[in-house]
Design a protein around this motif. Structure first.
Motif, PDB file in Angstrom:
ATOM      1  N   ALA A  41       0.920  -0.759   0.133  1.00 44.27           N
ATOM      2  CA  ALA A  41       0.046  -0.024   0.434  1.00 44.27           C
ATOM      3  C   ALA A  41       0.913   1.075  -0.093  1.00 44.27           C
ATOM      4  O   ALA A  41       1.376   1.812   0.671  1.00 44.27           O
ATOM      5  CB  ALA A  41      -0.827  -0.213   1.131  1.00 44.27           C
ATOM      6  N   CYS A  42       2.031   0.641  -1.182  1.00 46.25           N
ATOM      7  CA  CYS A  42       2.528   2.584  -0.948  1.00 46.25           C
ATOM      8  C   CYS A  42       2.127   3.958  -1.893  1.00 46.25           C
ATOM      9  O   CYS A  42       0.564   4.108  -2.656  1.00 46.25           O
ATOM     10  CB  CYS A  42       3.666   1.880  -2.094  1.00 46.25           C
ATOM     11  N   ASN A  43       2.212   4.976  -1.612  1.00 51.42           N
ATOM     12  CA  ASN A  43       2.359   6.452  -2.701  1.00 51.42           C
ATOM     13  C   ASN A  43       2.826   5.979  -3.493  1.00 51.42           C
ATOM     14  O   ASN A  43       3.428   5.160  -4.144  1.00 51.42           O
ATOM     15  CB  ASN A  43       2.816   7.614  -2.069  1.00 51.42           C
ATOM     16  N   ASP A  44       1.547   6.322  -4.663  1.00 48.91           N
ATOM     17  CA  ASP A  44       1.956   6.945  -5.864  1.00 48.91           C
ATOM     18  C   ASP A  44       1.682   8.135  -6.490  1.00 48.91           C
ATOM     19  O   ASP A  44       1.208   9.078  -5.749  1.00 48.91           O
ATOM     20  CB  ASP A  44       0.392   6.204  -6.896  1.00 48.91           C
ATOM     21  N   ARG A  45       2.004   8.676  -7.801  1.00 51.00           N
ATOM     22  CA  ARG A  45       2.438  10.177  -8.540  1.00 51.00           C
ATOM     23  C   ARG A  45       0.934  10.385  -9.129  1.00 51.00           C
ATOM     24  O   ARG A  45       0.622   9.406 -10.098  1.00 51.00           O
ATOM     25  CB  ARG A  45       3.352  10.570  -8.722  1.00 51.00           C
ATOM     26  N   CYS A  46       0.279  11.560  -8.453  1.00 49.68           N
ATOM     27  CA  CYS A  46      -0.570  11.846  -9.649  1.00 49.68           C
ATOM     28  C   CYS A  46      -0.530  11.815 -11.550  1.00 49.68           C
ATOM     29  O   CYS A  46       0.182  12.512 -11.098  1.00 49.68           O
ATOM     30  CB  CYS A  46      -1.201  12.803  -9.331  1.00 49.68           C
ATOM     31  N   PRO A  47      -0.755  11.170 -11.975  1.00 46.36           N
ATOM     32  CA  PRO A  47      -0.594  11.530 -13.623  1.00 46.36           C
ATOM     33  C   PRO A  47      -1.051  12.264 -14.188  1.00 46.36           C
ATOM     34  O   PRO A  47      -1.248  12.803 -15.386  1.00 46.36           O
ATOM     35  CB  PRO A  47      -1.221  10.227 -13.825  1.00 46.36           C
ATOM     36  N   ASP A  48      -1.539  13.673 -13.489  1.00 45.04           N
ATOM     37  CA  ASP A  48      -2.007  14.833 -14.070  1.00 45.04           C
ATOM     38  C   ASP A  48      -1.447  16.263 -13.490  1.00 45.04           C
ATOM     39  O   ASP A  48      -0.442  16.479 -14.132  1.00 45.04           O
ATOM     40  CB  ASP A  48      -3.417  14.902 -13.906  1.00 45.04           C
ATOM     41  N   CYS A  49      -0.972  16.649 -11.975  1.00 37.92           N
ATOM     42  CA  CYS A  49       0.053  17.398 -11.565  1.00 37.92           C
ATOM     43  C   CYS A  49       1.071  16.815 -10.844  1.00 37.92           C
ATOM     44  O   CYS A  49       2.180  17.337  -9.949  1.00 37.92           O
ATOM     45  CB  CYS A  49      -0.806  17.854 -10.078  1.00 37.92           C
ATOM     46  N   ASN A  50       1.522  15.119 -11.116  1.00 37.67           N
ATOM     47  CA  ASN A  50       2.733  14.785  -9.995  1.00 37.67           C
ATOM     48  C   ASN A  50       3.206  14.706  -9.105  1.00 37.67           C
ATOM     49  O   ASN A  50       4.180  14.768  -8.356  1.00 37.67           O
ATOM     50  CB  ASN A  50       4.210  15.075 -11.041  1.00 37.67           C
ATOM     51  N   LYS A  51       2.068  15.232  -8.267  1.00 38.17           N
ATOM     52  CA  LYS A  51       2.105  15.220  -6.580  1.00 38.17           C
ATOM     53  C   LYS A  51       2.219  13.869  -6.626  1.00 38.17           C
ATOM     54  O   LYS A  51       1.034  13.098  -6.175  1.00 38.17           O
ATOM     55  CB  LYS A  51       0.915  16.294  -6.072  1.00 38.17           C
ATOM     56  N   GLU A  52       2.760  13.819  -4.576  1.00 35.60           N
ATOM     57  CA  GLU A  52       2.858  12.490  -4.560  1.00 35.60           C
ATOM     58  C   GLU A  52       1.702  11.740  -3.457  1.00 35.60           C
ATOM     59  O   GLU A  52       1.118  12.955  -2.321  1.00 35.60           O
ATOM     60  CB  GLU A  52       4.057  11.877  -3.635  1.00 35.60           C
ATOM     61  N   ILE A  53       0.398  11.014  -3.107  1.00 36.92           N
ATOM     62  CA  ILE A  53      -0.471  10.874  -3.231  1.00 36.92           C
ATOM     63  C   ILE A  53      -0.535   9.512  -2.482  1.00 36.92           C
ATOM     64  O   ILE A  53      -0.337   8.435  -3.010  1.00 36.92           O
ATOM     65  CB  ILE A  53      -1.493  10.854  -3.821  1.00 36.92           C
ATOM     66  N   GLU A  54      -1.043   9.343  -1.374  1.00 40.42           N
ATOM     67  CA  GLU A  54      -1.197   7.919  -0.851  1.00 40.42           C
ATOM     68  C   GLU A  54      -2.240   7.418  -0.886  1.00 40.42           C
ATOM     69  O   GLU A  54      -3.739   7.952  -1.021  1.00 40.42           O
ATOM     70  CB  GLU A  54      -0.648   8.108   0.988  1.00 40.42           C
ATOM     71  N   PRO A  55      -2.346   6.209  -0.843  1.00 39.04           N
ATOM     72  CA  PRO A  55      -3.559   5.062  -1.665  1.00 39.04           C
ATOM     73  C   PRO A  55      -4.834   5.330  -0.135  1.00 39.04           C
ATOM     74  O   PRO A  55      -4.420   6.043   1.471  1.00 39.04           O
ATOM     75  CB  PRO A  55      -3.132   3.875  -1.347  1.00 39.04           C
TER      76      PRO A  55
END
Length: 220
Positions: A41-55
């Protein structure tokens, strides 16, 4: 709100694990939603604004077994040291701030005073701190909505400090020069008005740094 069906990334570490999770993400900045498969359950980067987001939700994919362990790979070389494995990272954090500026204005009404201030803002003269419009406060206040966001990016080499750090160092050097001049003046008073040039010479490099000028060599 935008929903994006994110395809599985073929070059992620999830390939090396038999345990897979379907993570659901929602970007707090642009409201984009997407899902992606990872081995945790790791963080990923938003495909639109590239911010790091947790699930906000993570589920074990049906048919996967959490008890299955992937084989442990031996290191390529037993002589690899910890120092050789270190990498460069740029770690940043963001906090939302409110920039509050107050000036003194003499006017006939609230509306007239605000119009004067708005015109000064548009003319970029609201910070001039004049007798007609003295600057009363210029401060940054945290918004207070717990907006702390961390970001960590791997880099090939450490970047040079940007203009904000350079300006901070200039301000610090200027303060050191001011303190040095006051101390030299006080020392001169204690010595019946006589000052040692060496006490002032050591302030020159700091003064040049505060002005953003190259350092000069002081001749003895």
């Amino acid at each position: 709100m935008k929903t994006i069906n994110q395809p599985s990334v073929g070059t992620t570490p999830a390939e090396n694990s038999t345990v897979r999770y379907l993570n659901q993400y929602r970007c707090a900045y642009c409201q984009t939603e997407w899902e992606d498969e990872w081995d945790c359950a790791c963080n990923d980067r938003c495909p639109d604004c590239n911010k790091e987001i947790e699930p906000y939700e993570s589920a074990l994919i049906e048919g996967e077994s959490a008890e299955t362990e992937s084989p442990v790979e031996e290191p390529a070389s037993a002589n690899v040291t910890a120092a050789a494995m270190n990498r460069f990272f740029v770690v940043s954090y963001e906090i939302d701030y409110v920039h509050r500026v107050s000036v003194g204005i003499t006017a006939e009404s609230h509306e007239a005073a605000q119009l004067i201030a708005e015109q000064a803002f548009n003319d970029a003269s609201i910070w001039d701190d004049t007798a007609a419009m003295p600057l009363l406060s210029d401060e940054y206040l945290e918004s207070g909505d717990e907006s702390l966001v961390w970001e960590c990016v791997a880099v090939e080499q450490r970047p040079e400090p940007d203009h904000s750090v350079r300006q901070l160092k200039k301000d610090q050097a200027a303060m050191q020069v001011c303190r040095g001049l006051v101390e030299a003046y006080q020392q001169g008073e204690a010595n019946a008005g006589s000052n040692e040039w060496n006490d002032l010479d050591q302030l020159i490099p700091l003064a040049l740094q505060a002005l953003g000028k190259p350092t000069l060599e002081i001749q003895p």
